[in-house]
Design a protein around this motif. Structure first.
Motif, PDB file in Angstrom:
ATOM      1  N   HIS A  60       3.206  17.630   1.093  1.00 39.79           N
ATOM      2  CA  HIS A  60       2.972  17.215   2.474  1.00 39.79           C
ATOM      3  C   HIS A  60       2.737  15.711   2.545  1.00 39.79           C
ATOM      4  CE1 HIS A  60       1.111  16.732   6.403  1.00 39.79           C
ATOM      5  NE2 HIS A  60       1.639  17.878   6.740  1.00 39.79           N
ATOM      6  N   ALA A  61       1.848  15.211   1.663  1.00 36.60           N
ATOM      7  CA  ALA A  61       1.540  13.774   1.678  1.00 36.60           C
ATOM      8  C   ALA A  61       2.808  12.972   1.374  1.00 36.60           C
ATOM      9  CB  ALA A  61       0.446  13.465   0.662  1.00 36.60           C
ATOM     10  N   ALA A  62       3.625  13.484   0.440  1.00 32.67           N
ATOM     11  CA  ALA A  62       4.836  12.749   0.058  1.00 32.67           C
ATOM     12  C   ALA A  62       5.842  12.720   1.203  1.00 32.67           C
ATOM     13  CB  ALA A  62       5.455  13.388  -1.176  1.00 32.67           C
ATOM     14  N   THR A  63       6.022  13.848   1.874  1.00 35.52           N
ATOM     15  CA  THR A  63       7.064  13.892   2.902  1.00 35.52           C
ATOM     16  C   THR A  63       6.591  13.310   4.239  1.00 35.52           C
ATOM     17  OG1 THR A  63       6.455  16.180   3.303  1.00 35.52           O
ATOM     18  CG2 THR A  63       8.409  15.807   1.968  1.00 35.52           C
ATOM     19  N   HIS A  64       5.270  13.263   4.459  1.00 38.74           N
ATOM     20  CA  HIS A  64       4.784  12.679   5.704  1.00 38.74           C
ATOM     21  C   HIS A  64       4.318  11.239   5.509  1.00 38.74           C
ATOM     22  CE1 HIS A  64       4.906  16.878   6.729  1.00 38.74           C
ATOM     23  NE2 HIS A  64       4.705  16.589   7.992  1.00 38.74           N
ATOM     24  N   GLY A  65       4.549  10.703   4.337  1.00 43.89           N
ATOM     25  CA  GLY A  65       4.146   9.318   4.099  1.00 43.89           C
ATOM     26  C   GLY A  65       5.130   8.377   4.753  1.00 43.89           C
ATOM     27  N   PHE A  66       4.727   7.114   4.916  1.00 36.78           N
ATOM     28  CA  PHE A  66       5.656   6.124   5.455  1.00 36.78           C
ATOM     29  C   PHE A  66       6.524   5.538   4.344  1.00 36.78           C
ATOM     30  CE2 PHE A  66       2.249   6.052   8.633  1.00 36.78           C
ATOM     31  CZ  PHE A  66       3.000   6.191   9.789  1.00 36.78           C
ATOM     32  N   ASN A  67       6.009   5.520   3.114  1.00 29.87           N
ATOM     33  CA  ASN A  67       6.741   4.802   2.074  1.00 29.87           C
ATOM     34  C   ASN A  67       6.605   5.427   0.688  1.00 29.87           C
ATOM     35  OD1 ASN A  67       4.079   4.184   1.674  1.00 29.87           O
ATOM     36  ND2 ASN A  67       4.405   2.013   1.287  1.00 29.87           N
ATOM     37  N   TYR A  68       6.406   6.757   0.643  1.00 33.37           N
ATOM     38  CA  TYR A  68       6.248   7.411  -0.660  1.00 33.37           C
ATOM     39  C   TYR A  68       7.454   7.159  -1.556  1.00 33.37           C
ATOM     40  CZ  TYR A  68       6.271  11.138  -4.109  1.00 33.37           C
ATOM     41  OH  TYR A  68       6.347  11.830  -5.288  1.00 33.37           O
ATOM     42  N   SER A  69       8.660   7.426  -1.056  1.00 31.63           N
ATOM     43  CA  SER A  69       9.816   7.294  -1.940  1.00 31.63           C
ATOM     44  C   SER A  69      10.161   5.827  -2.168  1.00 31.63           C
ATOM     45  CB  SER A  69      11.014   8.051  -1.379  1.00 31.63           C
ATOM     46  OG  SER A  69      11.417   7.474  -0.168  1.00 31.63           O
ATOM     47  N   TYR A  83       0.830  -1.203   0.000  1.00 27.61           N
ATOM     48  CA  TYR A  83       0.000   0.000   0.000  1.00 27.61           C
ATOM     49  C   TYR A  83       0.863   1.251   0.000  1.00 27.61           C
ATOM     50  CZ  TYR A  83      -3.250  -3.491   1.743  1.00 27.61           C
ATOM     51  OH  TYR A  83      -4.006  -4.615   1.890  1.00 27.61           O
ATOM     52  N   LEU A  84       0.295   2.376  -0.497  1.00 27.80           N
ATOM     53  CA  LEU A  84       0.890   3.672  -0.187  1.00 27.80           C
ATOM     54  C   LEU A  84       0.380   4.027   1.208  1.00 27.80           C
ATOM     55  CD1 LEU A  84       2.414   6.299  -0.965  1.00 27.80           C
ATOM     56  CD2 LEU A  84       0.262   7.158  -1.875  1.00 27.80           C
ATOM     57  N   MET A  85       1.284   4.359   2.119  1.00 24.51           N
ATOM     58  CA  MET A  85       0.886   4.606   3.501  1.00 24.51           C
ATOM     59  C   MET A  85       1.172   6.049   3.890  1.00 24.51           C
ATOM     60  SD  MET A  85       2.057   1.091   5.389  1.00 24.51           S
ATOM     61  CE  MET A  85       3.613   0.801   4.573  1.00 24.51           C
ATOM     62  N   LEU A  86       0.096   6.776   4.233  1.00 23.06           N
ATOM     63  CA  LEU A  86       0.250   8.164   4.675  1.00 23.06           C
ATOM     64  C   LEU A  86       0.119   8.215   6.189  1.00 23.06           C
ATOM     65  CD1 LEU A  86      -2.215   9.867   2.162  1.00 23.06           C
ATOM     66  CD2 LEU A  86       0.208   9.345   1.830  1.00 23.06           C
ATOM     67  N   ALA A 137     -14.506   9.482   1.671  1.00 24.43           N
ATOM     68  CA  ALA A 137     -13.476   9.416   2.706  1.00 24.43           C
ATOM     69  C   ALA A 137     -12.799  10.774   2.833  1.00 24.43           C
ATOM     70  CB  ALA A 137     -12.451   8.352   2.366  1.00 24.43           C
ATOM     71  N   VAL A 138     -12.553  11.191   4.071  1.00 22.78           N
ATOM     72  CA  VAL A 138     -11.857  12.444   4.360  1.00 22.78           C
ATOM     73  C   VAL A 138     -10.555  12.111   5.087  1.00 22.78           C
ATOM     74  CG1 VAL A 138     -11.975  14.662   5.545  1.00 22.78           C
ATOM     75  CG2 VAL A 138     -14.046  13.692   4.521  1.00 22.78           C
ATOM     76  N   ILE A 139      -9.449  12.585   4.515  1.00 23.31           N
ATOM     77  CA  ILE A 139      -8.132  12.290   5.091  1.00 23.31           C
ATOM     78  C   ILE A 139      -7.686  13.466   5.952  1.00 23.31           C
ATOM     79  CG2 ILE A 139      -5.702  11.863   4.513  1.00 23.31           C
ATOM     80  CD1 ILE A 139      -6.690  10.544   1.930  1.00 23.31           C
ATOM     81  N   LEU A 140      -7.201  13.177   7.155  1.00 18.98           N
ATOM     82  CA  LEU A 140      -6.731  14.218   8.075  1.00 18.98           C
ATOM     83  C   LEU A 140      -5.241  14.033   8.368  1.00 18.98           C
ATOM     84  CD1 LEU A 140      -9.570  13.980  10.772  1.00 18.98           C
ATOM     85  CD2 LEU A 140      -9.418  15.630   8.923  1.00 18.98           C
ATOM     86  N   PRO A 141      -4.376  14.618   7.523  1.00 13.40           N
ATOM     87  CA  PRO A 141      -2.956  14.572   7.902  1.00 13.40           C
ATOM     88  C   PRO A 141      -2.857  15.563   9.037  1.00 13.40           C
ATOM     89  CG  PRO A 141      -3.289  15.451   5.660  1.00 13.40           C
ATOM     90  CD  PRO A 141      -4.608  15.463   6.350  1.00 13.40           C
TER      91      PRO A 141
END
Lengths: 355, 301
Positions: free
Chosen positions: B253-262, B115-118, B129-133
């Motif tokens: 924000h989503a990319a840098t606060h993700g668990f596994n974006y890169s 999964y992509l994990m945010l 669905a509403v995402i709350l970073p």
């Protein structure tokens, strides 16, 4: 080896059997493969028939493959940086093991994970290479004077270096065996035969037979048995890829003789065949230089076979602990003469106590 | 009807935990072993609606138990093991339940590269669905708890999972972690809230967990499409207010606060881009929970 480990080994030998594993078997195999650092390898072996695997299982294998793919990208990226940093140094820079497999996309690369980049340069160029790396932001973690002397005078590599910003680890070698080791080889011949890489102009990789010999030497001389099975899987992949050409085998044996690495090669062939059923011609086994005697072979089987299985609790037998300890002692015995080894071990013991 | 954890008697639950409690949370099965009373009590309070399984393939084999050795008697400690490996430093034994929760998060964040994990909470209402970073201290967990207790479906509190095959959000429906004052705020605003034991002085301060609603757990196999990304910020004495947040910034924000974006490489980029394209992005300031809930209700109506 413990029978609960046998399904995992069968998957490595004949990947097709994975399509028939039941869920109880997978529950063990996924954990054993993860502990051995081979989950991505299973993923690569199963990728052509992933549709026939249970979805819950494939998710784990695909995740491990994804991690391996990221590491492959990261190594390529790192090698571009390193290539620039080392542009002006003289002489060959040979990539070893994981970095070589990834850079040239060799047989063991598929699904493989690794932790650092291993470079080999001539001893005479060690200082210049180290300086060039330091200017580029590679630093050595702090060591006391004793550790520095241990690495710089006795070992075949410098203390591990780490890049300040990218946090990558790098080992700079000038030999494939420690300076103080009983066994002597000729790193100059090893480097002279290396093959330049078109994609990474500053680097070369060992020629095919030398890839096998180095991997075997590393596996049977170092004490890192958590990765023992993974290293044997590398050897299996190399031997299957190169061994299809009949001319490879006599060349491999001749090269082992020249580099004085017959004994580790014999062990590699013996245990790859025994555990992974690697197809190895009878003549190669029979003509391997420095074959040990029957008694020594029987004794080493007792040590090596449990150690290959030591990564996961399921596979360990009552002998794994003592075997791993004996191999640890053996690796040090091979590494330095007794007048250096005893003070070294005493010092390590007292230092560990003081912590 | 499948067996749920709440069907077990207290003694049966402890027997299961001694040999391995086979619990399913969303797409994951955990085989949990523990002899700690805190763990049994926490699971009984917070996970009664979660289904149990028996045998077959478990994603994570985990254990929380007291550390052996002299520390058994002097300030006893506990630790978390994933298949025999201990990734954390030991904690005081009375932190055993939060340690289990962190351990379960660690298993998913460290291994579920499918999964992509945010790093974000995510809830669903009317199929959206509403995402709350939210940065720590932004009031994300308090808001998540308030929405969960106001009829929203809880998908996840800490880890937003995005399926690599269809881009949909995959629910976990595990308990909401509340910290420090938010425990009392949630208790005061929602007297019906079921909150587990309080663990004092953890590295995150005082910690307690909110039981997910039965309906969220019952629907944990139902994926949901993301419609909004909301960056919440609690500020004293302000009226609840949504303002547009730049999509480019939301992407970063989503990319840098993700668990596994890169780690996901190109796939991570594509999943993240599709997510931001599909969502409206907002900054949200609020001071009163009931205003916040009303604003969110409008957002998805």
């Amino acid at each position: 080896m413990n029978p609960s480990c046998s399904a995992f080994l069968r998957a490595l030998r004949e990947p097709g059997v994975m399509a028939e594993f039941d869920m109880e078997t997978w529950d063990r195999v996924v954990r054993q493969a993860r502990a051995a650092g081979l989950l991505g390898r299973l993923g690569a072996l199963a990728s052509s028939f992933s549709k026939h695997l249970p979805e819950a299982v494939w998710r784990h294998l695909e995740a491990a493959l994804t991690l391996a793919e990221q590491q492959r990208r990261a190594v390529h990226w790192e090698l571009r940086h390193l290539g620039r940093a080392l542009e002006r140094t003289e002489g060959p820079v040979v990539l070893l093991k994981g970095a070589a497999y990834a850079a040239a996309d060799l047989a063991p690369a598929a699904g493989r994970i690794f932790t650092d980049i291993d470079l080999l340069v001539p001893r005479a160029r060690l200082g210049a290479t180290e300086s060039a790396l330091m200017l580029d932001g590679w630093i050595t973690s702090p060591h006391d004077a004793y550790d520095l002397r241990y690495y710089r005078e006795w070992m075949h590599e410098l203390p591990p270096m780490r890049h300040l910003r990218r946090q990558t680890w790098l080992d700079l070698h000038h030999n494939i065996l420690p300076e103080t080791a009983r066994r002597k080889t000729q790193p100059a011949l090893f480097m002279a035969a290396s093959i330049a890489l078109a994609d990474f102009p500053r680097f070369s990789i060992p020629e095919p037979a030398d890839q096998v010999l180095h991997s075997a030497t590393h596996l049977f001389h170092e004490g890192e048995w958590q990765h023992g099975l993974r290293d044997l899987v590398d050897l299996d992949a190399l031997l299957r890829a190169y061994g299809a050409a009949p001319a490879f085998w006599p060349h491999l044996l001749a090269r082992a003789e020249t580099l004085n690495l017959g004994r580790p090669l014999y062990y590699a062939l013996r245990y790859a065949r025994r555990l992974l059923h690697t197809p190895i011609p009878e003549a190669a086994m029979a003509n391997c230089p420095e074959r040990p005697g029957h008694l020594a072979t029987a004794l080493l089987d007792r040590l090596f076979l449990p150690a290959f299985a030591s990564a996961h609790a399921d596979c360990r037998t009552g002998l794994s602990g003592p075997a791993a300890f004996m191999l640890f002692v053996r690796s040090h015995w091979l590494r330095m003469p007794i007048h250096l080894l005893l003070p070294h071990l005493l010092r390590k013991a007292f230092k560990a106590d003081a912590k | 009807m499948a067996l749920t954890l709440g069907d077990l008697s207290p003694s049966a639950l402890r027997r299961h935990l001694a040999r391995g409690l086979d619990l399913r949370a969303g797409a994951f099965r955990f085989l949990i072993r523990s002899h700690r009373e805190e763990v049994a009590r926490g699971l009984a309070t917070l996970y009664p609606d979660f289904p149990l399984r028996e045998g077959g393939f478990r994603d994570y084999h985990i254990r929380v138990d007291a550390v052996s050795g002299p520390r058994r008697w002097y300030r006893p400690q506990c630790n978390f093991w994933h298949d025999g490996q201990a990734p954390f430093k030991p904690l005081p034994v009375n932190h055993a339940f939060p340690l289990l929760e962190w351990g379960m998060n660690w298993c998913i964040a460290g291994h579920a590269q499918h999964y992509l994990m945010l790093h974000a909470a995510v809830l669903e209402r009317h199929g959206k669905a509403v995402i709350l970073p939210g940065d720590p201290g932004a009031g994300k967990s308090t808001l998540t708890a308030a929405l969960t207790l106001s009829g929203w479906r809880l998908l996840s509190d800490e880890i937003t999972l995005i399926d690599r095959d269809d881009g949909l959000i995959v629910p976990l429906a595990r308990p909401v972690s509340l910290k420090n004052q938010s425990i009392d705020i949630v208790r005061a605003a929602f007297p019906q809230a079921v909150i587990g034991d309080i663990a004092l002085d953890t590295h995150k301060g005082t910690v307690a967990h909110l039981k997910p609603p039965r309906e969220s757990v019952a629907r944990m196999d139902e994926k949901a499409p993301a419609a909004h990304i909301v960056f919440p910020r609690w500020r004293a004495d302000t009226a609840a207010r949504l303002t547009h947040h730049s999509k480019a910034d939301a992407f970063i924000h989503a990319a840098t606060h993700g668990f596994n974006y890169s780690l996901l490489g190109r796939l991570g980029f594509e999943l993240n881009a599709a997510l931001i394209d599909a969502c409206d992005c907002w900054d949200f300031e609020y001071s009163r929970l009931e205003d916040a809930v009303a604003t969110f209700e409008e957002l998805v109506s």
